[in-house]
Design an enzyme around this catalytic site. Sequence first.
Site, PDB file in Angstrom:
ATOM      1  N   ILE A  11      -1.995  -4.242 -11.447  1.00 18.47           N
ATOM      2  CA  ILE A  11      -0.497  -3.398 -11.597  1.00 18.47           C
ATOM      3  C   ILE A  11       0.350  -4.202 -11.120  1.00 18.47           C
ATOM      4  CG2 ILE A  11       0.902  -1.513 -10.735  1.00 18.47           C
ATOM      5  CD1 ILE A  11      -1.605   0.439 -10.141  1.00 18.47           C
ATOM      6  N   THR A  18       5.748   1.696  -5.417  1.00 23.46           N
ATOM      7  CA  THR A  18       4.163   2.917  -7.064  1.00 23.46           C
ATOM      8  C   THR A  18       2.874   2.565  -5.887  1.00 23.46           C
ATOM      9  OG1 THR A  18       4.892   1.472  -8.480  1.00 23.46           O
ATOM     10  CG2 THR A  18       5.774   2.749  -8.707  1.00 23.46           C
ATOM     11  N   SER A  19       2.782   1.942  -4.966  1.00 25.86           N
ATOM     12  CA  SER A  19       1.564   1.759  -4.295  1.00 25.86           C
ATOM     13  C   SER A  19       1.021   3.453  -3.229  1.00 25.86           C
ATOM     14  CB  SER A  19       1.571   0.639  -3.571  1.00 25.86           C
ATOM     15  OG  SER A  19      -0.476  -0.036  -3.175  1.00 25.86           O
ATOM     16  N   ARG A  20       1.572   2.987  -2.496  1.00 23.44           N
ATOM     17  CA  ARG A  20       1.444   4.224  -1.597  1.00 23.44           C
ATOM     18  C   ARG A  20       2.316   3.930  -0.759  1.00 23.44           C
ATOM     19  NH1 ARG A  20      -1.957   5.548  -4.601  1.00 23.44           N
ATOM     20  NH2 ARG A  20      -4.409   6.168  -4.601  1.00 23.44           N
ATOM     21  N   ASP A  44       8.023   6.090  -5.930  1.00 22.35           N
ATOM     22  CA  ASP A  44       7.058   7.476  -6.219  1.00 22.35           C
ATOM     23  C   ASP A  44       5.813   8.084  -5.098  1.00 22.35           C
ATOM     24  OD1 ASP A  44       6.008   8.651  -9.036  1.00 22.35           O
ATOM     25  OD2 ASP A  44       4.007   6.674  -8.401  1.00 22.35           O
ATOM     26  N   GLU A  78       3.570  12.899   1.959  1.00 21.34           N
ATOM     27  CA  GLU A  78       3.775  12.904   0.018  1.00 21.34           C
ATOM     28  C   GLU A  78       2.421  14.393   0.356  1.00 21.34           C
ATOM     29  OE1 GLU A  78       2.824   9.803  -2.249  1.00 21.34           O
ATOM     30  OE2 GLU A  78       0.721  10.935  -2.771  1.00 21.34           O
ATOM     31  N   HIS A 102       4.714  10.908  -7.268  1.00 23.05           N
ATOM     32  CA  HIS A 102       3.112  10.351  -7.579  1.00 23.05           C
ATOM     33  C   HIS A 102       2.787  10.690  -9.170  1.00 23.05           C
ATOM     34  CE1 HIS A 102      -0.296   8.954  -5.165  1.00 23.05           C
ATOM     35  NE2 HIS A 102      -0.522   8.141  -6.332  1.00 23.05           N
ATOM     36  N   GLN A 103       3.851   9.856 -10.045  1.00 21.76           N
ATOM     37  CA  GLN A 103       3.837  10.187 -11.147  1.00 21.76           C
ATOM     38  C   GLN A 103       3.420   9.056 -12.295  1.00 21.76           C
ATOM     39  OE1 GLN A 103       7.904  12.155 -12.571  1.00 21.76           O
ATOM     40  NE2 GLN A 103       7.364  10.906 -14.165  1.00 21.76           N
ATOM     41  N   ALA A 104       3.619   8.420 -11.626  1.00 23.26           N
ATOM     42  CA  ALA A 104       3.852   6.318 -12.303  1.00 23.26           C
ATOM     43  C   ALA A 104       2.318   6.552 -12.666  1.00 23.26           C
ATOM     44  CB  ALA A 104       3.279   5.527 -11.479  1.00 23.26           C
ATOM     45  N   PHE A 105       0.632   7.134 -12.004  1.00 20.11           N
ATOM     46  CA  PHE A 105      -0.127   7.539 -13.508  1.00 20.11           C
ATOM     47  C   PHE A 105       0.354   8.120 -14.426  1.00 20.11           C
ATOM     48  CE2 PHE A 105      -2.258  11.094 -13.415  1.00 20.11           C
ATOM     49  CZ  PHE A 105      -1.395  11.748 -11.965  1.00 20.11           C
TER      50      PHE A 105
HETATM   51  P1  NAI Z   1      -6.188  -4.642  -7.105  1.00 21.69           P
HETATM   52  O1  NAI Z   1      -7.134  -4.036  -6.172  1.00 21.69           O
HETATM   53  O2  NAI Z   1      -6.291  -4.620  -9.282  1.00 21.69           O
HETATM   54  O3  NAI Z   1      -4.671  -4.786  -6.644  1.00 21.69           O
HETATM   55  C1  NAI Z   1      -4.141  -5.299  -5.236  1.00 21.69           C
HETATM   56  C2  NAI Z   1      -3.930  -6.773  -4.581  1.00 21.69           C
HETATM   57  O4  NAI Z   1      -3.543  -6.645  -3.899  1.00 21.69           O
HETATM   58  C3  NAI Z   1      -5.064  -7.431  -4.764  1.00 21.69           C
HETATM   59  O5  NAI Z   1      -4.709  -9.219  -5.187  1.00 21.69           O
HETATM   60  C4  NAI Z   1      -5.394  -7.630  -3.057  1.00 21.69           C
HETATM   61  O6  NAI Z   1      -5.659  -8.917  -3.771  1.00 21.69           O
HETATM   62  C5  NAI Z   1      -3.953  -7.605  -2.537  1.00 21.69           C
HETATM   63  N1  NAI Z   1      -4.119  -7.678  -0.787  1.00 21.69           N
HETATM   64  C6  NAI Z   1      -4.961  -6.567  -0.055  1.00 21.69           C
HETATM   65  N2  NAI Z   1      -4.963  -6.304   1.108  1.00 21.69           N
HETATM   66  C7  NAI Z   1      -4.369  -7.796   0.832  1.00 21.69           C
HETATM   67  C8  NAI Z   1      -2.801  -7.777   1.943  1.00 21.69           C
HETATM   68  N3  NAI Z   1      -3.199  -7.514   3.302  1.00 21.69           N
HETATM   69  N4  NAI Z   1      -2.261  -8.573   1.465  1.00 21.69           N
HETATM   70  C9  NAI Z   1      -1.940  -9.054   0.463  1.00 21.69           C
HETATM   71  N5  NAI Z   1      -2.100  -8.787  -0.777  1.00 21.69           N
HETATM   72  C10 NAI Z   1      -3.626  -7.986  -0.030  1.00 21.69           C
HETATM   73  O7  NAI Z   1      -5.592  -2.721  -7.426  1.00 21.69           O
HETATM   74  P2  NAI Z   1      -4.243  -2.220  -8.489  1.00 21.69           P
HETATM   75  O8  NAI Z   1      -5.249  -2.035  -9.184  1.00 21.69           O
HETATM   76  O9  NAI Z   1      -3.317  -3.339  -8.580  1.00 21.69           O
HETATM   77  O10 NAI Z   1      -3.084  -1.345  -7.926  1.00 21.69           O
HETATM   78  C11 NAI Z   1      -2.658  -1.444  -6.340  1.00 21.69           C
HETATM   79  C12 NAI Z   1      -2.522   0.025  -5.854  1.00 21.69           C
HETATM   80  O11 NAI Z   1      -1.223   0.838  -6.663  1.00 21.69           O
HETATM   81  C13 NAI Z   1      -4.355   0.803  -5.411  1.00 21.69           C
HETATM   82  O12 NAI Z   1      -4.228   0.614  -4.471  1.00 21.69           O
HETATM   83  C14 NAI Z   1      -3.036   2.096  -5.714  1.00 21.69           C
HETATM   84  O13 NAI Z   1      -2.769   2.702  -4.470  1.00 21.69           O
HETATM   85  C15 NAI Z   1      -1.519   2.250  -5.848  1.00 21.69           C
HETATM   86  N6  NAI Z   1      -1.635   3.089  -7.081  1.00 21.69           N
HETATM   87  C16 NAI Z   1      -1.101   4.176  -7.337  1.00 21.69           C
HETATM   88  C17 NAI Z   1      -0.795   4.876  -8.448  1.00 21.69           C
HETATM   89  C18 NAI Z   1       0.369   5.878  -9.093  1.00 21.69           C
HETATM   90  O14 NAI Z   1       0.323   6.933  -9.772  1.00 21.69           O
HETATM   91  N7  NAI Z   1       1.509   5.731  -8.194  1.00 21.69           N
HETATM   92  C19 NAI Z   1      -1.867   4.983  -9.221  1.00 21.69           C
HETATM   93  C20 NAI Z   1      -2.877   3.545  -9.527  1.00 21.69           C
HETATM   94  C21 NAI Z   1      -2.753   2.941  -8.710  1.00 21.69           C
END
Ligand code: NAI
Length: 331
Positions: A155, A233-235, A259, A264, A296-299
């Site tokens: 993302i 938009t992560s957590r 988001d 939440e 939490h609607q980003a997805f």
């Molecule tokens: P991903 O696994 O592809 O990317 C996560 C990145 O974070 C990786 O490059 C990893 O090396 C890095 N990382 C991990 N630990 C770290 C640390 N301690 N310090 C620095 N970098 C670190 O995950 P993706 O698919 O990009 O998703 C990211 C997050 O987005 C998910 O974990 C989830 O929490 C959130 N998300 C939110 C949604 C929403 O609707 N708001 C929907 C889907 C995901």
Amino acid sequence: MHVAVFDTHGYERGTLEMAAAERGHKLTFFEERLRPETALLASGHEAVCVFVNDTLDRHTLEIIAAEGVELIALRCAGFNNVDLAAAAQNNLKVVRVPEYSPYAVAEHTLALLLALNRRIHRAYNRSRDRNFSLEGLVGSDMHGKTVGVIGTGKIGAIFGRIAHGLGCRILAYDVRPNEELIAQTGAQYATLPDLLAASDILSLHVPLMEATHHIINEEAIRQMKRGAYLVNTSRGGLVDAQALIEGLKSGQVGAAGLDVYEEEADVFFEDHSDDVLQDDILARLLTFPNVIITSHQAFLTTEALSNIADTTMANLSAKEKGEPLTNEVSA
Ligand code: NAI
């Protein structure tokens, strides 16, 4: 497989039902979230299917395992709500949907950012009230701004490319640099303090884990460039919301697009318009003119819902046929 699907909503049922029918799975839908008090509903099912705010703590896992459940199918990517060690001890396999639409989340990040910057939320309300004044609506060009992307996985990298397309300079922070992102955007990796100090906009895309909990806390906010925008938009747990409130009050944080929110689970996804909001931190955040909160609607795109349903059903089929669980997560 017989699957108890928890925390289901109208917007996803049809897609899940269609994907299940294609693979011969039988779904029982529950609006309740999975938690110790509702865990017995899983009785008679071989799998539970859950989302981001179900509580899969040791207690819940022990109950569902005793009821014969063998598989936990997360219809999301994050798995911070599952006690993986307890799952393993109870012989429960855990599978997830590692990627459903990173574009959906990255594009929502952009939506929050542009809305905040160009005061779209305020302009929308004003013009509906026939207030066509421009006072207080001055934004700034995105072109030439420095965007700090914290977490450059799927993302974060897409968001970095989008921001690069707007003419922004990309700074990045990750434990593993993304070479493709560097090649495509000229992104420069920096230490977190350097990134915080130099970015006009900060966007969070790391998963929630011990190392990233409150990665944006009082100290990080102090290190930020004054007036920088923060988008999450992560957590929710990545941001110390109380520290963010102080940052917004002092002007150290210029605006925030959220988001996700640490607490939440008690409010998001449900209609609370008739209730008195009990969460004082969320209530305070909602008072700022320079904060936009989405629940939490980003997805939430049709493409993502369809990918979630397809991958979830494929995960169930793999377990049923004894095939390797390619999307398994373990402690
Ligand atoms: P991903 O696994 O592809 O990317 C996560 C990145 O974070 C990786 O490059 C990893 O090396 C890095 N990382 C991990 N630990 C770290 C640390 N301690 N310090 C620095 N970098 C670190 O995950 P993706 O698919 O990009 O998703 C990211 C997050 O987005 C998910 O974990 C989830 O929490 C959130 N998300 C939110 C949604 C929403 O609707 N708001 C929907 C889907 C995901």
